[in-house]
Design a protein around this motif. Structure first.
Motif, PDB file in Angstrom:
ATOM      1  N   PHE A 111     -20.236 -53.390  36.219  1.00 41.39           N
ATOM      2  CA  PHE A 111     -20.516 -51.961  36.373  1.00 41.39           C
ATOM      3  C   PHE A 111     -19.358 -51.233  37.061  1.00 41.39           C
ATOM      4  O   PHE A 111     -18.532 -51.842  37.748  1.00 41.39           O
ATOM      5  CB  PHE A 111     -21.789 -51.750  37.201  1.00 41.39           C
ATOM      6  N   VAL A 112     -19.327 -49.926  36.865  1.00 42.66           N
ATOM      7  CA  VAL A 112     -18.398 -49.027  37.559  1.00 42.66           C
ATOM      8  C   VAL A 112     -19.164 -47.759  37.887  1.00 42.66           C
ATOM      9  O   VAL A 112     -19.886 -47.223  37.036  1.00 42.66           O
ATOM     10  CB  VAL A 112     -17.171 -48.678  36.689  1.00 42.66           C
ATOM     11  N   ILE A 113     -19.025 -47.286  39.114  1.00 38.25           N
ATOM     12  CA  ILE A 113     -19.627 -46.016  39.513  1.00 38.25           C
ATOM     13  C   ILE A 113     -18.508 -45.062  39.914  1.00 38.25           C
ATOM     14  O   ILE A 113     -17.654 -45.394  40.743  1.00 38.25           O
ATOM     15  CB  ILE A 113     -20.602 -46.193  40.687  1.00 38.25           C
ATOM     16  N   SER A 114     -18.498 -43.898  39.314  1.00 35.55           N
ATOM     17  CA  SER A 114     -17.476 -42.894  39.617  1.00 35.55           C
ATOM     18  C   SER A 114     -17.888 -42.059  40.813  1.00 35.55           C
ATOM     19  O   SER A 114     -19.023 -41.564  40.873  1.00 35.55           O
ATOM     20  CB  SER A 114     -17.277 -41.982  38.396  1.00 35.55           C
ATOM     21  N   GLU A 115     -16.986 -41.891  41.752  1.00 40.26           N
ATOM     22  CA  GLU A 115     -17.274 -41.051  42.912  1.00 40.26           C
ATOM     23  C   GLU A 115     -17.312 -39.579  42.524  1.00 40.26           C
ATOM     24  O   GLU A 115     -18.045 -38.791  43.115  1.00 40.26           O
ATOM     25  CB  GLU A 115     -16.229 -41.297  44.004  1.00 40.26           C
ATOM     26  N   LYS A 116     -16.546 -39.196  41.521  1.00 42.07           N
ATOM     27  CA  LYS A 116     -16.505 -37.788  41.096  1.00 42.07           C
ATOM     28  C   LYS A 116     -17.816 -37.355  40.441  1.00 42.07           C
ATOM     29  O   LYS A 116     -18.371 -36.305  40.761  1.00 42.07           O
ATOM     30  CB  LYS A 116     -15.360 -37.571  40.104  1.00 42.07           C
ATOM     31  N   THR A 117     -18.277 -38.141  39.494  1.00 37.42           N
ATOM     32  CA  THR A 117     -19.452 -37.750  38.710  1.00 37.42           C
ATOM     33  C   THR A 117     -20.702 -38.546  39.029  1.00 37.42           C
ATOM     34  O   THR A 117     -21.796 -38.194  38.598  1.00 37.42           O
ATOM     35  CB  THR A 117     -19.153 -37.939  37.209  1.00 37.42           C
ATOM     36  N   HIS A 118     -20.546 -39.640  39.783  1.00 39.53           N
ATOM     37  CA  HIS A 118     -21.647 -40.550  40.111  1.00 39.53           C
ATOM     38  C   HIS A 118     -22.272 -41.176  38.864  1.00 39.53           C
ATOM     39  O   HIS A 118     -23.429 -41.611  38.903  1.00 39.53           O
ATOM     40  CB  HIS A 118     -22.706 -39.851  40.957  1.00 39.53           C
ATOM     41  N   ARG A 119     -21.517 -41.232  37.789  1.00 42.66           N
ATOM     42  CA  ARG A 119     -22.002 -41.920  36.595  1.00 42.66           C
ATOM     43  C   ARG A 119     -22.003 -43.429  36.833  1.00 42.66           C
ATOM     44  O   ARG A 119     -21.056 -43.966  37.410  1.00 42.66           O
ATOM     45  CB  ARG A 119     -21.118 -41.607  35.388  1.00 42.66           C
ATOM     46  N   TYR A 120     -23.039 -44.083  36.372  1.00 43.41           N
ATOM     47  CA  TYR A 120     -23.171 -45.537  36.479  1.00 43.41           C
ATOM     48  C   TYR A 120     -22.834 -46.119  35.108  1.00 43.41           C
ATOM     49  O   TYR A 120     -23.651 -46.124  34.194  1.00 43.41           O
ATOM     50  CB  TYR A 120     -24.598 -45.901  36.895  1.00 43.41           C
ATOM     51  N   TYR A 121     -21.590 -46.604  34.984  1.00 46.51           N
ATOM     52  CA  TYR A 121     -21.126 -47.161  33.716  1.00 46.51           C
ATOM     53  C   TYR A 121     -21.483 -48.647  33.624  1.00 46.51           C
ATOM     54  O   TYR A 121     -21.303 -49.399  34.586  1.00 46.51           O
ATOM     55  CB  TYR A 121     -19.613 -47.013  33.575  1.00 46.51           C
ATOM     56  N   THR A 122     -21.963 -49.050  32.441  1.00 42.97           N
ATOM     57  CA  THR A 122     -22.252 -50.452  32.135  1.00 42.97           C
ATOM     58  C   THR A 122     -21.614 -50.774  30.782  1.00 42.97           C
ATOM     59  O   THR A 122     -21.096 -49.869  30.110  1.00 42.97           O
ATOM     60  CB  THR A 122     -23.771 -50.708  32.056  1.00 42.97           C
ATOM     61  N   PRO A 123     -21.652 -52.049  30.367  1.00 46.95           N
ATOM     62  CA  PRO A 123     -21.110 -52.363  29.030  1.00 46.95           C
ATOM     63  C   PRO A 123     -21.774 -51.570  27.908  1.00 46.95           C
ATOM     64  O   PRO A 123     -21.190 -51.380  26.844  1.00 46.95           O
ATOM     65  CB  PRO A 123     -21.381 -53.862  28.899  1.00 46.95           C
ATOM     66  N   LYS A 124     -22.989 -51.088  28.138  1.00 52.45           N
ATOM     67  CA  LYS A 124     -23.711 -50.326  27.110  1.00 52.45           C
ATOM     68  C   LYS A 124     -23.459 -48.827  27.197  1.00 52.45           C
ATOM     69  O   LYS A 124     -23.983 -48.069  26.380  1.00 52.45           O
ATOM     70  CB  LYS A 124     -25.213 -50.607  27.233  1.00 52.45           C
ATOM     71  N   GLY A 125     -22.693 -48.396  28.184  1.00 52.94           N
ATOM     72  CA  GLY A 125     -22.428 -46.973  28.340  1.00 52.94           C
ATOM     73  C   GLY A 125     -22.909 -46.471  29.689  1.00 52.94           C
ATOM     74  O   GLY A 125     -23.000 -47.227  30.663  1.00 52.94           O
ATOM     75  N   ILE A 126     -23.227 -45.177  29.774  1.00 47.67           N
ATOM     76  CA  ILE A 126     -23.710 -44.580  31.015  1.00 47.67           C
ATOM     77  C   ILE A 126     -25.202 -44.870  31.157  1.00 47.67           C
ATOM     78  O   ILE A 126     -26.010 -44.423  30.331  1.00 47.67           O
ATOM     79  CB  ILE A 126     -23.460 -43.058  31.048  1.00 47.67           C
TER      80      ILE A 126
END
Length: 455
Positions: A104-119
């Motif tokens: 996973f990746v979480i963006s500090e700017k948008t707080h989107r929670y990215y996974t292999p399947k997308g947001i």
């Protein structure tokens, strides 16, 4: 009567002869026992370290990845769909290469929670109390942290998450990334070692709370508090002899900030344990015969006391196991009697514990809390110096009572507490309600502690 006395005499004689034969082996300690047990623990330590350090290395590599940093820095200038595709492809590559589905990746700017399947979602504790972990991790000041929790994205499977910060070239926070190691994989490794060596293996946090166990019901429910008292370090194992040839070996894993605990009876000791059992059997037989033949009631009888895992040893309060036993695996309220929920903990307890008797402080705080709650609620020891209260009163009334509680604690014990209060939402799980109450509690601590916040 004469025959009875002769029978008892013969049994006692057999006991004496057996004891004489066995005693030397009991008194003679095998000088290689601790060494061999420690070698077993060392092998287990190496196996677990490799398994857990691998995702740590992967997470750190992700946080240093130039592609990831550039993508997060340019996020606002890239279309959402394109960003979702790029991050999905990146995390899919991590998953395919290393086998970690929970990447996973979480963006500090948008707080989107990215996974292999997308947001998957936008991280927001107001919408999902579970998301409080993100801010807690950032506020901890740590660059890396391990967190055992259920993975919402992957069917609520128990997972050991490795969270790492992503820092830009200018030192600014870009977000958090990491991977999750499914507990099933760790349990398989631990189970094979337990069967091979006849031991019990756990990873516990600094509070003694179990983080890894082959029995999932023990994870973040059971404690091995006595292992913390071993004062193990990362440099070497501590070896503690236990009754009947048992042992406990402990070592601190600094990278994880957890302790490895290996408990059991080695193969070397098993013969001695059998001999001890025979002596005990003979002794019980003698006592039984004497009791039956002579009808004596003056012999002391020792009852086996079963330690209840649903009760905290220090305070006598119910703990997380009680919640599970009473409210089920998912922890859903099965009664409408509780109107509000409070979470409180002792401010700067680590400092207080260094200058005062920590156990006494906890007991005094609990005593004040019980007086405030009275018979209108249920108090739990959640972990360490943190407590949860189910209250049969409105949030307004609870707020007023806990303000009195805070004042009493400060004036009488010379420590302070932070309290968070929420109205119970019966449509949500107990854990979700708990996380909702953690937020105002944490807000009080951020403001310096010693107060009540209600949301």
């Amino acid at each position: 009567m004469r025959h009875k006395i002769i029978s008892v005499f013969l049994v006692i004689a057999a006991l004496v002869l057996t004891t004489v034969q066995i005693a030397p082996s009991l008194l003679q300690k095998d000088p290689h026992r601790a060494v061999q047990n420690t070698l077993v623990a060392s092998h287990i330590y190496d196996s677990l370290s490799r398994s857990v350090e691998r995702p740590i290395i992967v997470a750190r590599s992700m946080s240093a990845d130039t592609f990831l940093k550039t993508a997060l820095e340019d996020e606002n200038s890239v279309e959402k769909e394109e960003m979702e595709r790029l991050m999905g492809s990146y995390l899919t590559a991590i998953k395919d290469k290393f086998g970690y589905i929970a990447a996973f990746v979480i963006s500090e700017k948008t707080h989107r929670y990215y996974t292999p399947k997308g947001i998957d979602k936008i991280v927001n504790p107001q919408n999902d109390p579970y998301d409080i972990w993100y801010q807690l991790f950032l506020d901890s000041g740590k660059d890396l942290d391990l967190d055992t929790d259920r993975d919402q994205v992957n069917g609520y499977r128990w997972t050991v998450f490795v969270n790492t910060r992503v820092i830009g070239a200018d030192g600014s926070l870009l977000g958090v990334c990491g991977v999750g190691l499914f507990m099933d994989d760790l349990q398989e490794l631990v189970s094979s070692s337990e069967k091979e060596y006849g031991v019990r293996i756990n990873l516990i946090d600094p509070e003694g709370l179990v983080q890894v166990d082959t029995d999932s019901s023990n994870i973040e429910n059971a404690y091995i508090s006595e292992a913390i008292a071993d004062n193990a370090t990362a440099d070497a194992f501590t070896y503690t002899e236990r009754r009947f040839g048992g042992f406990r070996i402990t070592r601190y894993l600094s990278e994880l900030e957890w302790y490895l605990v290996v408990q059991g009876v080695s193969k070397i000791e098993s013969r001695t344990s059998v001999k001890i059992s025979l002596v005990i059997l003979y002794a019980l037989l003698v006592l039984s015969l004497i009791s039956v033949f002579f009808g004596k009631n003056g012999i002391a009888r020792h009852e086996l006391v079963k330690s209840s895992s649903s009760e905290d040893e220090l305070t006598g309060l119910p703990n997380r196991n009680y919640l599970k036993d009473s409210y089920g695996e998912l922890g859903v309220f099965n009664t409408t009697r509780y109107k509000s929920l409070a979470v409180f903990d002792i401010d700067r307890f680590k400092e207080a514990n260094e200058t005062m008797d920590g156990d006494e402080v906890i007991l005094l705080v609990v005593d004040f809390a019980k007086k405030v709650i009275g018979d209108r609620g249920l108090l739990f020891r959640w972990s360490g110096d943190e407590f949860v209260a189910f209250l049969e009163m409105t949030a307004d009334e609870a707020e007023e009572k806990f303000k009195i509680f805070c004042a009493e604690v400060k004036s009488r014990i010379a420590v302070t507490v932070s309290v968070g209060i929420i109205e119970v939402d019966l449509s949500e799980s107990i854990k979700t309600n708990y996380h909702r109450a953690v937020q105002p509690c944490y807000a009080v601590k951020e403001a310096g502690g010693n107060g009540v916040c209600r949301r």
